[in-house]
Design a protein around this motif. Structure first.
Motif, PDB file in Angstrom:
ATOM      1  N   ARG B  48      -3.860  83.521  43.078  1.00 62.08           N
ATOM      2  CA  ARG B  48      -5.236  83.301  43.551  1.00 62.08           C
ATOM      3  C   ARG B  48      -6.220  83.310  42.392  1.00 62.08           C
ATOM      4  O   ARG B  48      -7.219  82.595  42.412  1.00 62.08           O
ATOM      5  CB  ARG B  48      -5.623  84.374  44.576  1.00 62.08           C
ATOM      6  N   SER B  51      -5.887  79.899  40.749  1.00 60.45           N
ATOM      7  CA  SER B  51      -6.421  78.772  41.511  1.00 60.45           C
ATOM      8  C   SER B  51      -7.903  78.935  41.832  1.00 60.45           C
ATOM      9  O   SER B  51      -8.482  78.081  42.497  1.00 60.45           O
ATOM     10  CB  SER B  51      -5.621  78.560  42.793  1.00 60.45           C
ATOM     11  N   VAL B  53      -9.532  81.112  43.689  1.00 60.25           N
ATOM     12  CA  VAL B  53      -9.950  81.696  44.960  1.00 60.25           C
ATOM     13  C   VAL B  53     -10.513  83.091  44.705  1.00 60.25           C
ATOM     14  O   VAL B  53     -11.377  83.573  45.419  1.00 60.25           O
ATOM     15  CB  VAL B  53      -8.760  81.764  45.936  1.00 60.25           C
ATOM     16  N   LYS B  74     -12.411  74.081  43.596  1.00 59.25           N
ATOM     17  CA  LYS B  74     -12.462  72.629  43.469  1.00 59.25           C
ATOM     18  C   LYS B  74     -12.423  72.215  42.002  1.00 59.25           C
ATOM     19  O   LYS B  74     -11.693  71.297  41.618  1.00 59.25           O
ATOM     20  CB  LYS B  74     -13.737  72.112  44.137  1.00 59.25           C
ATOM     21  N   LEU B  77      -8.963  72.508  40.726  1.00 59.74           N
ATOM     22  CA  LEU B  77      -8.121  71.381  41.137  1.00 59.74           C
ATOM     23  C   LEU B  77      -8.355  70.205  40.204  1.00 59.74           C
ATOM     24  O   LEU B  77      -7.423  69.501  39.806  1.00 59.74           O
ATOM     25  CB  LEU B  77      -8.480  70.936  42.562  1.00 59.74           C
ATOM     26  N   GLN B  83      -2.247  74.823  44.020  1.00 56.98           N
ATOM     27  CA  GLN B  83      -1.489  75.954  44.555  1.00 56.98           C
ATOM     28  C   GLN B  83      -0.946  75.633  45.933  1.00 56.98           C
ATOM     29  O   GLN B  83      -1.666  75.150  46.801  1.00 56.98           O
ATOM     30  CB  GLN B  83      -2.366  77.209  44.650  1.00 56.98           C
ATOM     31  N   PRO B  85       0.257  77.746  48.888  1.00 53.45           N
ATOM     32  CA  PRO B  85       0.205  79.184  49.180  1.00 53.45           C
ATOM     33  C   PRO B  85       1.437  79.694  49.907  1.00 53.45           C
ATOM     34  O   PRO B  85       2.312  78.941  50.312  1.00 53.45           O
ATOM     35  CB  PRO B  85      -1.044  79.318  50.035  1.00 53.45           C
ATOM     36  N   ASN B  87       1.789  81.441  52.861  1.00 54.13           N
ATOM     37  CA  ASN B  87       2.000  81.180  54.283  1.00 54.13           C
ATOM     38  C   ASN B  87       2.097  79.689  54.507  1.00 54.13           C
ATOM     39  O   ASN B  87       1.814  78.898  53.631  1.00 54.13           O
ATOM     40  CB  ASN B  87       0.827  81.723  55.077  1.00 54.13           C
ATOM     41  N   ARG B  88       2.457  79.341  55.717  1.00 54.72           N
ATOM     42  CA  ARG B  88       2.436  77.923  56.057  1.00 54.72           C
ATOM     43  C   ARG B  88       1.016  77.419  55.883  1.00 54.72           C
ATOM     44  O   ARG B  88       0.070  78.033  56.354  1.00 54.72           O
ATOM     45  CB  ARG B  88       2.866  77.740  57.504  1.00 54.72           C
ATOM     46  N   SER B  89       0.864  76.315  55.238  1.00 53.91           N
ATOM     47  CA  SER B  89      -0.500  75.918  54.920  1.00 53.91           C
ATOM     48  C   SER B  89      -0.842  74.507  55.375  1.00 53.91           C
ATOM     49  O   SER B  89      -1.854  73.973  54.991  1.00 53.91           O
ATOM     50  CB  SER B  89      -0.746  76.049  53.421  1.00 53.91           C
ATOM     51  N   LEU B 102      -5.128  64.575  52.791  1.00 52.52           N
ATOM     52  CA  LEU B 102      -6.096  65.630  52.493  1.00 52.52           C
ATOM     53  C   LEU B 102      -5.807  66.309  51.155  1.00 52.52           C
ATOM     54  O   LEU B 102      -6.696  66.910  50.559  1.00 52.52           O
ATOM     55  CB  LEU B 102      -6.138  66.669  53.614  1.00 52.52           C
ATOM     56  N   GLY B 103      -4.564  66.193  50.699  1.00 54.26           N
ATOM     57  CA  GLY B 103      -4.262  66.700  49.366  1.00 54.26           C
ATOM     58  C   GLY B 103      -5.122  66.016  48.317  1.00 54.26           C
ATOM     59  O   GLY B 103      -5.433  66.584  47.280  1.00 54.26           O
ATOM     60  N   TYR B 105      -8.217  65.192  48.851  1.00 54.01           N
ATOM     61  CA  TYR B 105      -9.585  65.326  49.374  1.00 54.01           C
ATOM     62  C   TYR B 105     -10.647  65.126  48.305  1.00 54.01           C
ATOM     63  O   TYR B 105     -11.684  64.519  48.546  1.00 54.01           O
ATOM     64  CB  TYR B 105      -9.746  66.703  50.020  1.00 54.01           C
ATOM     65  N   ILE B 106     -10.407  65.631  47.097  1.00 57.21           N
ATOM     66  CA  ILE B 106     -11.456  65.541  46.085  1.00 57.21           C
ATOM     67  C   ILE B 106     -11.457  64.209  45.335  1.00 57.21           C
ATOM     68  O   ILE B 106     -12.306  63.981  44.482  1.00 57.21           O
ATOM     69  CB  ILE B 106     -11.372  66.702  45.062  1.00 57.21           C
ATOM     70  N   ARG B 150       1.771  67.166  49.590  1.00 57.75           N
ATOM     71  CA  ARG B 150       0.313  67.236  49.594  1.00 57.75           C
ATOM     72  C   ARG B 150      -0.192  67.728  48.241  1.00 57.75           C
ATOM     73  O   ARG B 150      -1.182  67.242  47.716  1.00 57.75           O
ATOM     74  CB  ARG B 150      -0.151  68.170  50.711  1.00 57.75           C
TER      75      ARG B 150
ATOM     76  N   LYS C 163     -15.051  61.829  56.586  1.00 53.97           N
ATOM     77  CA  LYS C 163     -14.445  62.768  55.653  1.00 53.97           C
ATOM     78  C   LYS C 163     -14.924  64.191  55.949  1.00 53.97           C
ATOM     79  O   LYS C 163     -14.164  65.148  55.884  1.00 53.97           O
ATOM     80  CB  LYS C 163     -14.833  62.348  54.232  1.00 53.97           C
ATOM     81  N   ASN C 174      -6.805  75.753  59.143  1.00 54.61           N
ATOM     82  CA  ASN C 174      -6.251  76.666  58.139  1.00 54.61           C
ATOM     83  C   ASN C 174      -7.238  76.804  56.985  1.00 54.61           C
ATOM     84  O   ASN C 174      -7.286  75.998  56.077  1.00 54.61           O
ATOM     85  CB  ASN C 174      -4.906  76.142  57.629  1.00 54.61           C
ATOM     86  N   ALA C 177      -5.870  77.143  53.291  1.00 53.85           N
ATOM     87  CA  ALA C 177      -5.378  75.873  52.765  1.00 53.85           C
ATOM     88  C   ALA C 177      -6.533  74.922  52.495  1.00 53.85           C
ATOM     89  O   ALA C 177      -6.505  74.142  51.549  1.00 53.85           O
ATOM     90  CB  ALA C 177      -4.392  75.252  53.752  1.00 53.85           C
ATOM     91  N   LEU C 180      -7.923  75.618  49.216  1.00 61.26           N
ATOM     92  CA  LEU C 180      -7.013  75.242  48.138  1.00 61.26           C
ATOM     93  C   LEU C 180      -6.926  73.738  47.896  1.00 61.26           C
ATOM     94  O   LEU C 180      -6.439  73.306  46.866  1.00 61.26           O
ATOM     95  CB  LEU C 180      -5.611  75.802  48.408  1.00 61.26           C
ATOM     96  N   ILE C 181      -7.373  72.930  48.847  1.00 61.14           N
ATOM     97  CA  ILE C 181      -7.392  71.491  48.551  1.00 61.14           C
ATOM     98  C   ILE C 181      -8.787  71.061  48.115  1.00 61.14           C
ATOM     99  O   ILE C 181      -9.083  69.871  48.007  1.00 61.14           O
ATOM    100  CB  ILE C 181      -6.911  70.619  49.729  1.00 61.14           C
ATOM    101  N   GLY C 182      -9.658  72.020  47.868  1.00 65.62           N
ATOM    102  CA  GLY C 182     -10.947  71.687  47.274  1.00 65.62           C
ATOM    103  C   GLY C 182     -12.084  71.501  48.262  1.00 65.62           C
ATOM    104  O   GLY C 182     -13.141  70.995  47.912  1.00 65.62           O
TER     105      GLY C 182
END
Ligand SMILES: Nc1ncnc2c1ncn2[C@@H]1O[C@H](COP(=O)(O)OP(=O)(O)O)[C@@H](O)[C@H]1O
Ligand SMILES: [Mg+2]
Lengths: 344, 240, 291
Positions: B48, B51, B53, B74, B77, B83, B85, B87-89, B102-103, B105-106, B150, C163, C174, C177, C180-182
């Motif tokens: 964390r 990344s 957080v 962000k 990234l 990262q 994580p 848990n299931r993400s 969405l991976g 997204y930026i 992702r 978006k 989530n 998550a 983490l994707i920004g």
């Protein structure tokens, strides 16, 4: 030693409360503390489910109203006149509240998430208010019900009510204290921490929550009855009043949710403040505004409540002192004071 | 070989005292480093901090020579760290394809997004095969692969994998670790955290043992694997 | 028979209006994990704004939405920024208290400005009625239903075709998550709360045009709206719509076929019973795993 000191402070507080009405015997002075004591009982009782387990009920005013209607209806149907006997009838208010709490708790606590629990408890309050309005034959609807009044006169009138509230407050705090220090209470606190983990280590979470819910209804039912008796007349909107719930949660929160002292302190700050506010602003709307602002300021400045905040501050100060002392003798750059356990 | 990530003297926590207490770790570019250690040692906390957080209270984190410890998730990234994580993400109510998109997204470049999607789908056929299915309907192992996919949408230089084997059937662990090795072979640096220490270390170049927020042991993965002190740590580290 | 049919129609139309009031509540719950007790009061504030525009400056309530929606959007923005964002621990309890406090402040202010007399919003289409298959329906219900459908449709498009919507849904599903994707979860939260509050302005105008109200109406409203989102499944937009329709149709039918006195109670009781059988509500996901 610490325990003895707390006991002594508690004793002094009770003695002060007993002496108070003899020193300040005006109706105004006793009324204010009467309400504060009543709310000590109510908030401490609510704290058993809301504070200890984290299941915030916003519908406990339903038990208050049930107690109030119980004393009014029983006095009326059995023809009991005003007098000391009605205080015994007030106890019935607690019994009735507990009886209703069984199905109510059963349903609300099935809902696993705290959010849904909160909402269903709000629904309870409104359902009871609607019932009180609509069951004309029983409750007399919006015209309300009268409670027979005793013939005590003058400044003495408040005395029996004051002491009834005091006894209820003391017993409720003792009940909360006892629960807090029992295995049962430990289970409740574990639920607040992490319900899944609590279940994992063998706490029967369902039984714990259910029992706490029912127990917490009883003193509130009695308080509702005493209140009804004291105010001589009840209406659906005054005893099934959402403001009561708000005041309960705020008192418990203000002092410190889940602590024993919190609700006591909260009630003693909030009740007089509320009454003075209403008194000075004439209830035209400013009372709501000021009350709301006050409450926002407190929450934002002290998000864990007065008692935990003070406990935390003194603990930090002490640690700082200790570290300073240690530094004077042996310099330890790696001292890591912040890793201790939280306040109890 | 150069150092891609440097963690130096990091102290960090969640408000109730430090969890990481003087954490040091340097990663070689193009390698897989596996952190093992008992539950609560602070392994996820390291992830964390990297990344973004969680910001460290003290110490610094450098990526390709630049300080990153005060950047937002962000911004991190954007520097090339992703990262996956513990848990299931995945977003369970969205489709697999939506999740993978969405991976990115930026990303603001539509064409780049499509190109990356094609690349990722080539490496992870499941992205196409189950593209229109809700992510929540996939098995645990499939979800993990989609999470990897992702994560690759930004073509990261460093991938943080926090216990990818958690909750998966042993049968598909091989595929998950194999995919990880493949990602590394294609030029990415990987920081892995594993409870499943044997298998994690066997797939890694370097092993790091953490305890109480610090590094206890650090060396080539096979040496760490052979170290007899590790046996004790397993016992401390297993929940069941 | 005809009466019952009429009440079903009316129930559906006003159900649309309630959906518009409830959708803000369910959106902010989904994204912020906050039960906004102030929602009922925000409806009333929206109603008073439209009322004031109409009675002081003779601005048509529908046109007035161009003013009231942005105003409430900003109010929502401010509330989230000032009072909800700072809450880090104990969010469930604290958010209830904070939004309750906000409701009280707004209730007090509205009481001070407008007194406690009941008022209603007037416009030609509030007082006119048209004949639909022998059934007289006030125009406002048709306009209100249409407006609700348009606005809810716009929300749907925002959620599923933009978006921002993708980021919002990701945050709901989530949070960790999403970070983490920004996705800037804080920004999404503030905007969601602001949009939810802005929509409430429209709900408030329709509420005020179909019901006489005062500042105290917020209690009745919040209890109904909470029942709607819990019945629909907390956080579910479709659920809020369906539950609104069920609520208003059942209330109206019970009113006509039996007695208005018990109509609301019947709905509350019904909801509580449904919760026993289906604790997550009609459209709610089964209890989510902990994150
Ligand atoms: N979000 C959080 N808030 C507070 N404490 C946390 C949080 N996450 C982890 N912790 C605490 O930090 C410590 C280390 O956690 P973590 O880094 O997840 O350990 P590991 O991944 O090695 O099992 C644990 O004691 C845990 O309770
Ligand atoms: Mg971990």
């Amino acid at each position: 030693m610490k325990r003895n000191r707390m006991g002594l402070i508690a004793l002094i507080a009770v003695v002060a409360a007993v002496v108070y009405p003899f020193v300040f015997s005006s109706t105004e002075a006793t009324t204010i503390v009467f309400y504060a004591l009543l709310y000590v009982a109510i908030a401490s009782s609510w704290n058993i489910i809301g504070g200890f387990t984290g299941y915030i009920s916003l519908g406990h005013a339903a038990f208050f109203g049930l107690g109030a209607y119980t004393i009014a209806l029983v006095a009326d149907h059995l023809g009991i006149p005003g007098g000391y006997g009605l205080f015994l009838v007030a106890l019935l208010g607690g019994v009735v509240a507990a009886l209703f709490a069984v199905p109510m708790g059963f349903i609300a606590l099935r809902l696993r998430t705290i959010h849904s629990f909160v909402i269903v408890t709000i629904a309870y309050l409104f359902m009871f208010q609607l019932l009180a309005f609509n069951l004309l034959g029983v409750t007399n609807g919006s015209s309300g019900l009268a409670i027979p009044q005793p013939n005590w006169s003058g400044a003495f009138f408040n005395m029996p009510f004051y002491f009834a509230a005091l006894v209820l407050a003391v017993l409720t705090v003792l009940l909360a204290y006892w629960i807090r220090n029992s295995r049962f209470g430990l289970g409740l606190l574990a639920i607040r921490d992490d319900e899944d983990k609590a279940a994992g280590v063998g706490v029967d979470t369902w039984k714990h929550k259910f029992a706490a819910y029912i127990i917490s209804a009883v003193p509130i039912g009695i308080a509702g009855a005493i209140y009804a008796y004291f105010s001589s007349y009840i209406y659906p909107q005054t005893v099934f009043d959402p403001m009561i719930d708000l005041t309960i949660v705020l008192s418990a929160f203000l002092g410190g949710m889940g602590t024993l002292l919190g609700p006591i302190l909260g009630a003693f700050i909030l009740q007089p403040a509320q009454q003075l506010l209403t008194f000075y602003t004439g209830a035209a709307g400013w009372d709501l505004v000021l009350f709301g602002v006050l409450f926002l300021v407190v929450i934002l400045l002290m998000p864990s409540g007065i008692v935990p905040t003070i406990v935390e501050r003194t603990r930090r100060a002490r640690v700082r002192e200790a570290v300073q002392k240690a530094d004077e003798t042996v310099p330890t750059p790696d001292a890591n004071p912040a890793a201790g356990g939280g306040p109890r | 070989m150069s150092e891609i990530l440097q963690i130096q003297g990091v102290f960090a926590g969640y408000g109730g005292g430090d969890i990481l207490r003087g954490m040091d770790l340097n990663l070689e570019e193009g390698t897989i480093t596996c952190i093992v250690g008992p539950n609560g040692a602070g392994k996820s906390t390291v992830m964390r901090v990297v990344s973004g957080v969680l910001h460290p209270r003290r110490g610094e984190v450098r990526f390709l020579g630049e300080r990153i410890d005060q950047l937002s998730p962000k911004q991190i990234l954007e520097t090339g760290i992703v990262q996956v994580p513990q848990n299931r993400s995945l977003f369970p109510a969205m489709t697999v394809e939506e999740n993978v998109r969405l991976g990115g997204y930026i990303l603001n470049d539509k064409q780049l997004m499509e190109r990356r999607l094609a690349e990722v789908a080539e490496m992870f056929p499941i992205v196409k095969e189950r593209g229109k299915d809700k992510a929540g309907s996939l098995s645990g192992g499939q979800q993990k692969l989609v999470e990897f996919a992702r994560g690759l949408m930004l073509d990261p230089k460093l991938v943080l994998l926090d216990e990818p084997s958690m909750g998966l059937e042993p049968r598909i662990l091989g595929q998950v670790f194999g995919t990880m090795v493949e990602m590394c072979r294609r030029g990415r640096t990987i920081l892995l955290v594993e409870q499943n220490a044997r298998q994690g270390l066997e797939s890694s170049d370097r092993g790091v043992v953490m305890e109480s927020g610090r590094v206890l042991l650090d060396g080539p993965a096979k040496d760490v694997l052979a170290d007899e002190r590790i046996g004790d740590l397993y016992l401390g580290g297993h929940v069941h | 028979m005809n009466l019952v049919f009429g009440s079903v129609v009316l129930g559906i139309l006003s159900g649309g209006i309630y959906a518009l009031m409830a959708v803000g509540l369910t959106l902010s719950f989904g994204v912020l994990e906050v039960i906004n007790i102030a929602q009922g009061m925000l409806v009333v504030v929206g109603a008073y704004l439209s009322f004031a525009l109409e009675s002081y400056w003779h601005i048509d309530p529908l046109l007035g939405l161009l003013i009231t929606i942005p105003t409430l959007f900003l109010l929502g923005f401010g509330i989230e920024w000032a009072f909800l964002r700072p809450l880090k621990q104990d969010r469930v309890a604290l958010s209830i208290l904070v939004t309750y406090a906000v409701a009280l402040i707004l209730e007090g202010l509205m009481g001070l400005w407008f007194g406690d007399n009941f008022v209603a919003i007037h416009a030609w289409y509030v007082d006119a009625a048209i004949n639909v298959f022998g059934l007289y329906i006030a125009d406002i219900y048709l306009i209100g239903f249409a407006l609700a459908i348009v606005l809810l449709g716009a929300v749907y498009l925002l959620l599923y075709r933009s978006k921002f919507g993708a980021a919002l849904r990701a945050t709901v599903q989530n949070r960790e998550a999403a970070v983490l994707i920004g996705i800037d979860v804080q920004r999404i939260s503030t905007l969601t709360f602001a949009i939810a509050t802005g929509l409430t302005a429209a709900g408030g105008m329709l509420f005020g045009a179909t019901t006489a109200f005062n500042a105290n109406s917020m209690l009745d409203l919040i209890s109904r709206l909470l029942m709607i989102i819990i019945l629909g499944g907390m956080g579910s937009m479709g659920g809020a719509l369906v539950a609104s329709l069920i609520m208003l149709v059942s209330v109206d039918v019970v009113s006509v076929a039996y007695t208005p006195t018990w109509s609301t109670f019947v709905f509350f009781a019904l909801t509580v019973v449904v919760m026993v059988v289906r604790p997550q509500g009609l459209f709610g996901a089964p209890p989510a795993r902990k994150v």
